[in-house]
Design an enzyme around this catalytic site. Sequence first.
Site, PDB file in Angstrom:
ATOM      1  N   THR A   1       0.838  -1.193   0.000  1.00 26.31           N
ATOM      2  CA  THR A   1       0.000   0.000   0.000  1.00 26.31           C
ATOM      3  C   THR A   1       0.877   1.248   0.000  1.00 26.31           C
ATOM      4  O   THR A   1       1.853   1.329   0.752  1.00 26.31           O
ATOM      5  CB  THR A   1      -0.930   0.035   1.230  1.00 26.31           C
TER       6      THR A   1
ATOM      7  N   PHE B   1       1.099   5.022   1.000  1.00 28.09           N
ATOM      8  CA  PHE B   1       0.521   6.006   1.905  1.00 28.09           C
ATOM      9  C   PHE B   1       1.087   7.387   1.578  1.00 28.09           C
ATOM     10  O   PHE B   1       2.214   7.516   1.110  1.00 28.09           O
ATOM     11  CB  PHE B   1       0.870   5.681   3.366  1.00 28.09           C
TER      12      PHE B   1
END
Length: 285
Positions: free
Chosen positions: A175, A177
């Site tokens: 992921t 961020f």
Amino acid sequence: MTDSNSAIAFQGAHGAFSEMASRHVYPDRTTLPCETFEDTFAAVRDGQAELAMIPIDNSSAGRVADIHHLLPSSGLHIIAEHFQKVEHQLVAPKGASLDRLEAVHSHVHALSQCRNFLRDNNLKPVVHADTAGAAAEVAERNDPGQAAISSSLAAEIYGLDTLARDIHDASHNTTRFIVLAREPSDVEPDSGAIMTSLVFRVRSVPAALYKAMGGFATNGVNLTKLESYILDGSFTVAQFYADIEGHPQDKPVRLALEELSFFSREVRILGVYPASKFRAGGAPL
């Protein structure tokens, strides 16, 4: 009240992957859980926290819903990015076993990232607002037929056993961020690899997007991300989110942005910040 000089806000309950990312990047800061992304942005705007850690993309599930809509109106600035390896664990109350499970609770993205495991074990997925919240509810219910997909941190916090480790379908599951603050970062153009994030709306003329993007090609500016989304529910006005390599003061980037502005109704820079080492081939944390 949380000390804003040390706090970083995130969406979800304690144990969320966003909290893990926050702890990796800012180990000395207090983490502040927030129920929604809107609450997370507000915590920074209102001074409850100095920073916010926000997931924006996942290598398996794609972009995180709502973020692109919320960012332009948040009043905050992107000051950093972080790539976090996401390793999903199957967790359940003590005494539970995989062969007795009936349902698995988690965020929709976590469930989709583990769909092969769920299908192979004939487990019913149950959607929750976040992974850590799902783990907390499973712990509270203490039902051996119910499990959660969460981080190892959530299992530790809520006293759950890990029945299966790393159950995500793709080994690359990562992921991206972004870190938000009230004030923009003061990044010098010659301070290394720089990313610039922006939103824009092109004019309503034929080939406007093609012409607007032409400046990046002719000036040799690398566009690493370009996404569109509908504004106001009209299906006629699209706003675009883009990430580009380079600083707005670099001549090629400046010329590309000038051409973009000529063919656009609005161009707004959301942040200028150092590129993560992950982009150069580094491993996610």
